[in-house]
Design an enzyme around this catalytic site. Structure first.
Site, PDB file in Angstrom:
ATOM      1  N   GLY A   9     -38.216   2.844  -8.581  1.00  0.00           N
ATOM      2  CA  GLY A   9     -38.032   4.258  -8.277  1.00  0.00           C
ATOM      3  C   GLY A   9     -38.630   4.712  -6.968  1.00  0.00           C
ATOM      4  O   GLY A   9     -38.341   5.828  -6.514  1.00  0.00           O
ATOM      5  N   CYS A  15      -7.783   7.145 -23.991  1.00  0.00           N
ATOM      6  CA  CYS A  15      -7.082   6.809 -22.747  1.00  0.00           C
ATOM      7  C   CYS A  15      -5.583   6.694 -23.021  1.00  0.00           C
ATOM      8  O   CYS A  15      -5.158   5.992 -23.953  1.00  0.00           O
ATOM      9  CB  CYS A  15      -7.616   5.502 -22.178  1.00  0.00           C
ATOM     10  N   CYS A  28      -4.574   2.669 -22.146  1.00  0.00           N
ATOM     11  CA  CYS A  28      -5.041   1.508 -22.917  1.00  0.00           C
ATOM     12  C   CYS A  28      -5.521   1.866 -24.319  1.00  0.00           C
ATOM     13  O   CYS A  28      -5.844   0.977 -25.107  1.00  0.00           O
ATOM     14  CB  CYS A  28      -6.144   0.769 -22.161  1.00  0.00           C
ATOM     15  N   CYS A  77      -9.080   6.178 -18.520  1.00  0.00           N
ATOM     16  CA  CYS A  77     -10.358   5.516 -18.222  1.00  0.00           C
ATOM     17  C   CYS A  77     -10.713   5.683 -16.754  1.00  0.00           C
ATOM     18  O   CYS A  77      -9.890   5.418 -15.869  1.00  0.00           O
ATOM     19  CB  CYS A  77     -10.275   4.029 -18.544  1.00  0.00           C
ATOM     20  N   CYS A 135      -9.901  -0.640 -17.774  1.00  0.00           N
ATOM     21  CA  CYS A 135      -8.634  -0.217 -18.353  1.00  0.00           C
ATOM     22  C   CYS A 135      -7.559  -1.287 -18.156  1.00  0.00           C
ATOM     23  O   CYS A 135      -6.803  -1.617 -19.086  1.00  0.00           O
ATOM     24  CB  CYS A 135      -8.190   1.095 -17.708  1.00  0.00           C
TER      25      CYS A 135
END
Length: 282
Positions: free
Chosen positions: A30, A240, A243, A265, A271
């Site tokens: 970080g 989706c 798919c 997606c 996808c």
């Protein structure tokens, strides 16, 4: 590979300098490490920080995937992929499971990453305290003293005004209970993927000349309150249209033919692979 370019475009000294900054970033999750950002034949704002990281760590045996907001086929993704392959000759893929290095803008792949994979994120604004403090000298001091009261106050004010924490992307996280970190403009849906992930996450901001990292199995916690905890976007009930997937991050659009609202997606590689499996009866 174009023999007129050095492998990875950057000169070896520049790549070593980036790798030294990466070593420090990995050692302190970080923490933003300054680095000498180099010039690239790509306009600012196209992810030059992430590209420099990729060019500095990539090897001849690597397999590269480049995505932009989940898509492998956007102008940004195609241009970066062509640039990297021109000066390295490495194999490329749209399958996140086949890639060893994934360079991304604004998304983390749907399939969970492995310990032998590296995700490189392009970051436009690396400083999570910029929303409360404009001066770099002051934000450095705030990080050093772990003085994050202003961030918590900003989140609280958001709740008071709107009734919830309204941050769709750039949702701040705490790395190892020490540094508040910018996860890049990924959707909140992707924030939990950072926590205790076996993969290595590297973040590069070329314009701001900063590098930071999330090493494998690092505790990453999205900021929130006991009565207003962090929550992701609600994708329940959405499927989706290509798919049939559910439980993944979706893009919403209107079908111009029917006028209906549909979902697709966001991760185009996921996808595409799912549709291929369905077609093959797997």
């Amino acid at each position: 590979m174009d023999q007129n370019y050095n492998f990875g475009f950057l000169d070896e000294h520049s790549k070593r300098a980036v790798r030294r900054a990466l070593l420090k970033a990995v050692s302190i999750p970080g923490y933003q490490v300054p680095f000498g950002s180099r010039e690239l034949p790509i306009g600012r704002g196209w992810g030059t920080g992430g590209i420099q990281i990729t060019l500095s760590i990539i090897g001849k045996e690597d397999c590269l995937k480049v995505i932009d907001q989940g898509s492998d086929d956007s102008v940004n993704a195609i241009s970066i992929r062509n640039f990297v392959t021109t000066c390295t000759g490495v194999e490329t893929t749209t399958d996140s499971e086949a890639a060893t290095i994934i360079q991304t803008r604004h998304r983390i792949p749907e399939v969970l990453l492995r310990s032998d994979q590296i995700l490189v994120l392009q970051v436009p604004l690396p400083e999570p305290l910029r929303m409360v403090e404009p001066l770099e000298s002051v934000t450095k001091k705030m990080h050093g003293e772990m003085d994050y009261a202003a961030v918590w106050l900003a989140l609280y004010e958001n709740i008071v005004r709107i009734g919830e924490i309204e941050l769709g992307a750039d949702y701040p996280v705490m790395a190892e209970d020490r540094y508040i970190m910018q996860p890049s403009p990924i959707p909140r849906f992707d924030n939990p993927k950072l926590n205790m992930s076996p993969a290595l996450y590297l973040f590069g901001a070329g314009r701001e000349k900063k590098i930071y990292a999330v090493p494998p199995y690092t505790k990453i916690e999205s900021l929130g309150f006991e009565d207003y905890p962090f929550r992701t976007e609600d994708m329940s009930g959405k499927t989706c249209c290509l798919c049939g997937a559910s439980g993944v991050y979706m893009d919403e659009f209107f079908d111009s033919g029917t006028g209906e609202k549909k979902y697709q997606c966001s991760d185009s590689g996921y996808c595409q692979k799912r549709r291929k499996r369905i077609k093959n009866g797997k």
